[in-house]
Write an enzyme that holds these catalytic residues in place. Structure first.
Site, PDB file in Angstrom:
ATOM      1  N   GLU A 156     -14.665  33.354  23.545  1.00  0.00           N
ATOM      2  CA  GLU A 156     -14.058  32.398  24.475  1.00  0.00           C
ATOM      3  C   GLU A 156     -14.204  30.981  23.922  1.00  0.00           C
ATOM      4  O   GLU A 156     -15.235  30.642  23.356  1.00  0.00           O
ATOM      5  CB  GLU A 156     -14.745  32.503  25.843  1.00  0.00           C
ATOM      6  CG  GLU A 156     -14.195  31.568  26.887  1.00  0.00           C
ATOM      7  CD  GLU A 156     -12.674  31.676  27.024  1.00  0.00           C
ATOM      8  OE1 GLU A 156     -12.158  32.773  27.266  1.00  0.00           O
ATOM      9  OE2 GLU A 156     -11.996  30.635  26.856  1.00  0.00           O
ATOM     10  N   GLY A 258     -21.787   8.871  19.894  1.00  0.00           N
ATOM     11  CA  GLY A 258     -22.546   8.688  21.132  1.00  0.00           C
ATOM     12  C   GLY A 258     -23.944   9.232  21.025  1.00  0.00           C
ATOM     13  O   GLY A 258     -24.695   8.875  20.108  1.00  0.00           O
ATOM     14  N   GLY A 262     -24.658  17.999  23.160  1.00  0.00           N
ATOM     15  CA  GLY A 262     -25.661  18.738  23.935  1.00  0.00           C
ATOM     16  C   GLY A 262     -24.992  19.966  24.517  1.00  0.00           C
ATOM     17  O   GLY A 262     -23.932  20.384  24.047  1.00  0.00           O
ATOM     18  N   CYS A 265     -23.981  25.321  24.345  1.00  0.00           N
ATOM     19  CA  CYS A 265     -23.194  26.013  23.311  1.00  0.00           C
ATOM     20  C   CYS A 265     -23.443  25.492  21.905  1.00  0.00           C
ATOM     21  O   CYS A 265     -24.019  26.196  21.083  1.00  0.00           O
ATOM     22  CB  CYS A 265     -21.727  25.903  23.679  1.00  0.00           C
ATOM     23  SG  CYS A 265     -21.418  26.571  25.319  1.00  0.00           S
ATOM     24  N   LYS A 268     -27.135  25.757  20.416  1.00  0.00           N
ATOM     25  CA  LYS A 268     -27.625  27.126  20.130  1.00  0.00           C
ATOM     26  C   LYS A 268     -26.747  27.824  19.087  1.00  0.00           C
ATOM     27  O   LYS A 268     -27.254  28.599  18.278  1.00  0.00           O
ATOM     28  CB  LYS A 268     -27.724  27.948  21.416  1.00  0.00           C
ATOM     29  CG  LYS A 268     -26.430  28.572  21.888  1.00  0.00           C
ATOM     30  CD  LYS A 268     -26.648  29.591  22.986  1.00  0.00           C
ATOM     31  CE  LYS A 268     -25.354  30.020  23.649  1.00  0.00           C
ATOM     32  NZ  LYS A 268     -24.365  30.665  22.801  1.00  0.00           N
ATOM     33  N   ARG A 338     -28.322  22.188  30.486  1.00  0.00           N
ATOM     34  CA  ARG A 338     -28.968  22.899  29.375  1.00  0.00           C
ATOM     35  C   ARG A 338     -28.789  22.062  28.104  1.00  0.00           C
ATOM     36  O   ARG A 338     -27.700  21.596  27.811  1.00  0.00           O
ATOM     37  CB  ARG A 338     -28.329  24.292  29.203  1.00  0.00           C
ATOM     38  CG  ARG A 338     -28.666  25.233  30.355  1.00  0.00           C
ATOM     39  CD  ARG A 338     -27.997  26.589  30.192  1.00  0.00           C
ATOM     40  NE  ARG A 338     -26.584  26.560  30.527  1.00  0.00           N
ATOM     41  CZ  ARG A 338     -25.792  27.631  30.531  1.00  0.00           C
ATOM     42  NH1 ARG A 338     -26.275  28.825  30.213  1.00  0.00           N
ATOM     43  NH2 ARG A 338     -24.523  27.538  30.852  1.00  0.00           N
TER      44      ARG A 338
HETATM   45  P1  NAD Z   1     -24.479  31.634  32.205  1.00  0.00           P
HETATM   46  O1  NAD Z   1     -25.933  31.586  31.963  1.00  0.00           O
HETATM   47  O2  NAD Z   1     -23.808  30.549  32.957  1.00  0.00           O
HETATM   48  O3  NAD Z   1     -24.103  32.997  32.942  1.00  0.00           O
HETATM   49  C1  NAD Z   1     -24.579  34.245  32.568  1.00  0.00           C
HETATM   50  C2  NAD Z   1     -24.615  35.168  33.798  1.00  0.00           C
HETATM   51  O4  NAD Z   1     -24.919  36.473  33.352  1.00  0.00           O
HETATM   52  C3  NAD Z   1     -25.689  34.796  34.827  1.00  0.00           C
HETATM   53  O5  NAD Z   1     -25.104  34.694  36.109  1.00  0.00           O
HETATM   54  C4  NAD Z   1     -26.685  35.977  34.750  1.00  0.00           C
HETATM   55  O6  NAD Z   1     -27.309  36.257  35.979  1.00  0.00           O
HETATM   56  C5  NAD Z   1     -25.766  37.107  34.331  1.00  0.00           C
HETATM   57  N1  NAD Z   1     -26.446  38.258  33.714  1.00  0.00           N
HETATM   58  C6  NAD Z   1     -27.437  38.254  32.785  1.00  0.00           C
HETATM   59  N2  NAD Z   1     -27.771  39.536  32.454  1.00  0.00           N
HETATM   60  C7  NAD Z   1     -26.952  40.345  33.177  1.00  0.00           C
HETATM   61  C8  NAD Z   1     -26.796  41.754  33.257  1.00  0.00           C
HETATM   62  N3  NAD Z   1     -27.525  42.593  32.512  1.00  0.00           N
HETATM   63  N4  NAD Z   1     -25.873  42.252  34.116  1.00  0.00           N
HETATM   64  C9  NAD Z   1     -25.119  41.438  34.885  1.00  0.00           C
HETATM   65  N5  NAD Z   1     -25.226  40.087  34.843  1.00  0.00           N
HETATM   66  C10 NAD Z   1     -26.126  39.546  33.986  1.00  0.00           C
HETATM   67  O7  NAD Z   1     -23.806  31.799  30.754  1.00  0.00           O
HETATM   68  P2  NAD Z   1     -22.443  31.147  30.236  1.00  0.00           P
HETATM   69  O8  NAD Z   1     -22.611  29.695  30.001  1.00  0.00           O
HETATM   70  O9  NAD Z   1     -21.322  31.619  31.102  1.00  0.00           O
HETATM   71  O10 NAD Z   1     -22.321  31.821  28.795  1.00  0.00           O
HETATM   72  C11 NAD Z   1     -22.066  33.198  28.652  1.00  0.00           C
HETATM   73  C12 NAD Z   1     -21.700  33.464  27.210  1.00  0.00           C
HETATM   74  O11 NAD Z   1     -20.457  32.853  26.897  1.00  0.00           O
HETATM   75  C13 NAD Z   1     -22.693  32.909  26.183  1.00  0.00           C
HETATM   76  O12 NAD Z   1     -22.760  33.788  25.095  1.00  0.00           O
HETATM   77  C14 NAD Z   1     -22.061  31.613  25.758  1.00  0.00           C
HETATM   78  O13 NAD Z   1     -22.440  31.213  24.453  1.00  0.00           O
HETATM   79  C15 NAD Z   1     -20.594  31.965  25.780  1.00  0.00           C
HETATM   80  N6  NAD Z   1     -19.697  30.828  26.005  1.00  0.00           N
HETATM   81  C16 NAD Z   1     -20.029  29.893  26.921  1.00  0.00           C
HETATM   82  C17 NAD Z   1     -19.157  28.835  27.163  1.00  0.00           C
HETATM   83  C18 NAD Z   1     -19.502  27.767  28.173  1.00  0.00           C
HETATM   84  O14 NAD Z   1     -18.744  26.812  28.274  1.00  0.00           O
HETATM   85  N7  NAD Z   1     -20.594  27.885  28.911  1.00  0.00           N
HETATM   86  C19 NAD Z   1     -17.929  28.779  26.487  1.00  0.00           C
HETATM   87  C20 NAD Z   1     -17.623  29.781  25.560  1.00  0.00           C
HETATM   88  C21 NAD Z   1     -18.518  30.820  25.334  1.00  0.00           C
HETATM   89  C1  UGA Z   2     -17.905  23.680  23.534  1.00  0.00           C
HETATM   90  C2  UGA Z   2     -16.557  23.890  22.827  1.00  0.00           C
HETATM   91  O1  UGA Z   2     -15.777  22.696  22.912  1.00  0.00           O
HETATM   92  C3  UGA Z   2     -15.778  25.043  23.441  1.00  0.00           C
HETATM   93  O2  UGA Z   2     -14.580  25.263  22.696  1.00  0.00           O
HETATM   94  C4  UGA Z   2     -16.644  26.303  23.393  1.00  0.00           C
HETATM   95  O3  UGA Z   2     -15.988  27.373  24.035  1.00  0.00           O
HETATM   96  C5  UGA Z   2     -17.966  26.048  24.085  1.00  0.00           C
HETATM   97  O4  UGA Z   2     -18.631  24.903  23.471  1.00  0.00           O
HETATM   98  C6  UGA Z   2     -18.868  27.241  23.920  1.00  0.00           C
HETATM   99  O5  UGA Z   2     -18.823  27.906  22.917  1.00  0.00           O
HETATM  100  O6  UGA Z   2     -19.623  27.539  24.820  1.00  0.00           O
HETATM  101  P1  UGA Z   2     -18.704  22.525  25.800  1.00  0.00           P
HETATM  102  O7  UGA Z   2     -20.068  22.671  25.233  1.00  0.00           O
HETATM  103  O8  UGA Z   2     -18.444  22.954  27.188  1.00  0.00           O
HETATM  104  O9  UGA Z   2     -17.642  23.328  24.882  1.00  0.00           O
HETATM  105  O10 UGA Z   2     -18.291  20.993  25.728  1.00  0.00           O
HETATM  106  P2  UGA Z   2     -17.637  20.015  24.647  1.00  0.00           P
HETATM  107  O11 UGA Z   2     -16.578  19.254  25.318  1.00  0.00           O
HETATM  108  O12 UGA Z   2     -17.299  20.685  23.387  1.00  0.00           O
HETATM  109  O13 UGA Z   2     -18.849  19.000  24.372  1.00  0.00           O
HETATM  110  C7  UGA Z   2     -20.037  19.445  23.754  1.00  0.00           C
HETATM  111  C8  UGA Z   2     -20.954  18.247  23.535  1.00  0.00           C
HETATM  112  O14 UGA Z   2     -20.465  17.394  22.501  1.00  0.00           O
HETATM  113  C9  UGA Z   2     -21.122  17.360  24.759  1.00  0.00           C
HETATM  114  O15 UGA Z   2     -22.458  16.939  24.865  1.00  0.00           O
HETATM  115  C10 UGA Z   2     -20.224  16.174  24.478  1.00  0.00           C
HETATM  116  O16 UGA Z   2     -20.652  15.014  25.127  1.00  0.00           O
HETATM  117  C11 UGA Z   2     -20.395  16.052  22.971  1.00  0.00           C
HETATM  118  N1  UGA Z   2     -19.241  15.403  22.303  1.00  0.00           N
HETATM  119  C12 UGA Z   2     -18.011  15.972  22.366  1.00  0.00           C
HETATM  120  C13 UGA Z   2     -19.444  14.239  21.571  1.00  0.00           C
HETATM  121  O17 UGA Z   2     -20.586  13.717  21.498  1.00  0.00           O
HETATM  122  N2  UGA Z   2     -18.394  13.663  20.925  1.00  0.00           N
HETATM  123  C14 UGA Z   2     -17.136  14.193  20.969  1.00  0.00           C
HETATM  124  O18 UGA Z   2     -16.223  13.616  20.355  1.00  0.00           O
HETATM  125  C15 UGA Z   2     -16.943  15.384  21.709  1.00  0.00           C
END
Ligand code: NAD
Ligand code: UGA
Length: 445
Positions: A156, A258, A262, A265, A268, A338
């Site tokens: 995603e 900036g 953070g 994503c 880690k 986070r």
């Molecule tokens: P999150 O911590 O917000 O949500 C994870 C959910 O999974 C929680 O509600 C938790 O209770 C649930 N869970 C954990 N173990 C479980 C199980 N065994 N069965 C059912 N539910 C369970 O996580 P997130 O930020 O949505 O990220 C999920 C994944 O997607 C990560 O690998 C992350 O890297 C990836 N990702 C996140 C983003 C983002 O913007 N947060 C974008 C792209 C990809």
């Molecule tokens: C990022 C990616 O943009 C998504 O494509 C990806 O799906 C996601 O991680 C993921 O793998 O989970 P996100 O962490 O939600 O998304 O937010 P971003 O908009 O990418 O910003 C990440 C960090 O970089 C923030 O702290 C933001 O303030 C900082 N940032 C972003 C900068 O310092 N400068 C920039 O020009 C852009």
């Protein structure tokens, strides 16, 4: 129309589930977090994400979006057995920077033990290269009797704060599988989006996700390095980014200097990719530098505050000083703290002896769990009152047009450190602030 199960209703799972339901599919969300599921059943959103509440409520009301803590109910509903199950659980950093796959393992085991019919398992979580094969092994090993299944990687790319819009307007959809028919079936789900679909093998799909995040993080560290050089040479990084960005080969996006990146994503994922390389005996020099620059960037904000109001002779140079922080989320439009840069900056200021006050429109509750001694305020004005310095840390819209005369007059000393380059340095100086941005010329050094 497909019957879809989504495991994990977090920042990715819930927007995805709501959007797939909106396209007419029947989507059942299963999560081990009971209160979260109960809340969703009662219409309470577990996260702050613009636009998500409306689409969730509408589809839940229409009966296309359901919530449960029961895997059997989700997977084996006799009236609607699941065709596909998306794993959307967290993959946080482990001790050595590797991705911690315990939640993915638990989800895969539950699917194997419970699904009573053929199913397509889709990894939406960001997982190390090779995890798709590993999930297939787990499922084979845990099935009470052999039932056909396929594993597809579908990383995603949505961003927090704009998850719904990003999900329905993706730049591309990536699908990786050794099973072409399974990949095709998942591709069908995305056809309404009219996005380019890249179909490849499992490992390549997993790598595309890490490479994409690492590249974006690299752009951010690159521009932060340029910002530091700008401070030494009297150039303005904001204009440098604009000038670079017109070049189509470079692009303007992700060139905002900036506080560094953070969130849950980039930090880690860059760490996990470097770990994967190290395990294979490769030296990920560029990724190491990206992480180092990112960590230095947070420290440089604190250095600026120290230089302006600190007493370098003291072991705690900010003892007796009050510093306000505007914004605690890692970026605007989210309550996620986070790996939040403002939270880490607050901790560094406290370690320097400062009394810290802060305000964020939606992230104070989650930040407050780690920042026990920070005084959480009602708004920007209460935060600024009596401060010796104010840091703009998250680029929320509501901080753009503050009453700066009021802010300045209420401060003990009018020092403003703008960690997001949100304000015009000249305007701030005209308001009477001692102003520092990031890379906006000699004054910021
Ligand atoms: P999150 O911590 O917000 O949500 C994870 C959910 O999974 C929680 O509600 C938790 O209770 C649930 N869970 C954990 N173990 C479980 C199980 N065994 N069965 C059912 N539910 C369970 O996580 P997130 O930020 O949505 O990220 C999920 C994944 O997607 C990560 O690998 C992350 O890297 C990836 N990702 C996140 C983003 C983002 O913007 N947060 C974008 C792209 C990809
Ligand atoms: C990022 C990616 O943009 C998504 O494509 C990806 O799906 C996601 O991680 C993921 O793998 O989970 P996100 O962490 O939600 O998304 O937010 P971003 O908009 O990418 O910003 C990440 C960090 O970089 C923030 O702290 C933001 O303030 C900082 N940032 C972003 C900068 O310092 N400068 C920039 O020009 C852009």
């Amino acid at each position: 129309m497909k019957n879809i199960v989504v495991i994990g209703v977090g920042y990715v799972g819930l927007p995805m589930a709501a959007c797939f339901a909106d396209f007419g599919n029947l989507v059942t969300c299963v999560d081990i977090n009971g209160p979260r599921i109960e809340g969703l059943k009662a219409g309470v959103m577990p996260i702050f994400e613009p636009g998500l509440e409306e689409i969730t409520r509408r589809n839940a009301h229409a009966g296309r979006l359901r919530f449960t803590t029961s895997y059997p109910d989700a997977l084996n509903d006799p009236a609607a057995p699941a065709d596909m199950v998306f794993i959307c659980v967290g993959t946080p950093s482990g001790v050595d920077g590797e991705a911690d796959l315990r939640y993915v393992r638990a989800a895969a085991e539950s699917i194997a033990e419970i699904a009573d019919h053929p199913i397509i398992i889709i990894n939406k979580s960001t997982v190390p290269v090779g995890t798709g094969d590993w999930v297939a092994d787990i499922v084979r090993g845990k099935q009470p009797k052999p039932i056909p299944f396929a594993v597809v990687s579908n990383p995603e790319f949505l961003r927090e704060g704009q998850a719904v819009t990003d999900f329905i307007n993706p730049d591309r959809v990536v699908l990786g599988s050794l099973d072409a028919s399974a990949a095709q079936q998942v591709a069908q789900l995305y056809l309404p989006l009219r996005a380019p679909i890249v179909v490849t093998d499992l490992r390549t799909a997993e790598m595309i996700k890490y490479a994409s995040n690492a590249f974006l993080a690299t752009k951010i560290s690159f521009i932060n390095e340029i910002a530091n050089i700008c401070e030494a040479l009297g150039a303005d990084v904001k204009e440098v980014a604009v000038g670079m960005g017109y070049d189509k080969r470079i692009g303007r996006a992700f060139l905002d200097a900036g506080l560094g990146y953070g969130g849950s994503c980039f930090p880690k994922d860059v760490k996990a990719l470097a770990h994967m390389a190290n395990v294979q005996g490769r030296h990920p020099q560029l990724l190491e530098s990206v992480m180092q620059i990112n960590s230095d960037q947070r420290k440089s904000i604190v250095r600026k505050v120290r230089a302006l109001i600190g007493d370098a002779g003291k072991p705690q140079p900010l003892a007796g000083q009050t510093v306000g922080i505007l914004g605690l989320a890692f970026k605007a439009n989210t309550d996620d703290t986070r790996e939040s840069q403002p939270v880490e900056i607050a901790q560094m200021l406290e370690a320097d002896g400062a009394l810290v006050k802060a305000y964020d429109p939606v992230a104070m509750e989650s930040a407050g769990k780690v920042l026990k001694d920070v005084k959480m305020c009602e708004d920007a004005y209460e935060t600024a009152a009596g401060c010796d310095a104010l840091i703009l840390a998250t680029e929320w819209n509501e901080f753009k047009n503050l009453d700066f005369r009021r802010i300045k007059n209420s401060m003990n000393t009018p020092v403003m450190v703008d960690g997001r380059n949100m304000y015009d340095p000249e305007v701030m100086r005209r308001h009477g602030f001692v102003y520092r941005g990031v890379g906006r010329g000699y004054a910021d050094a």
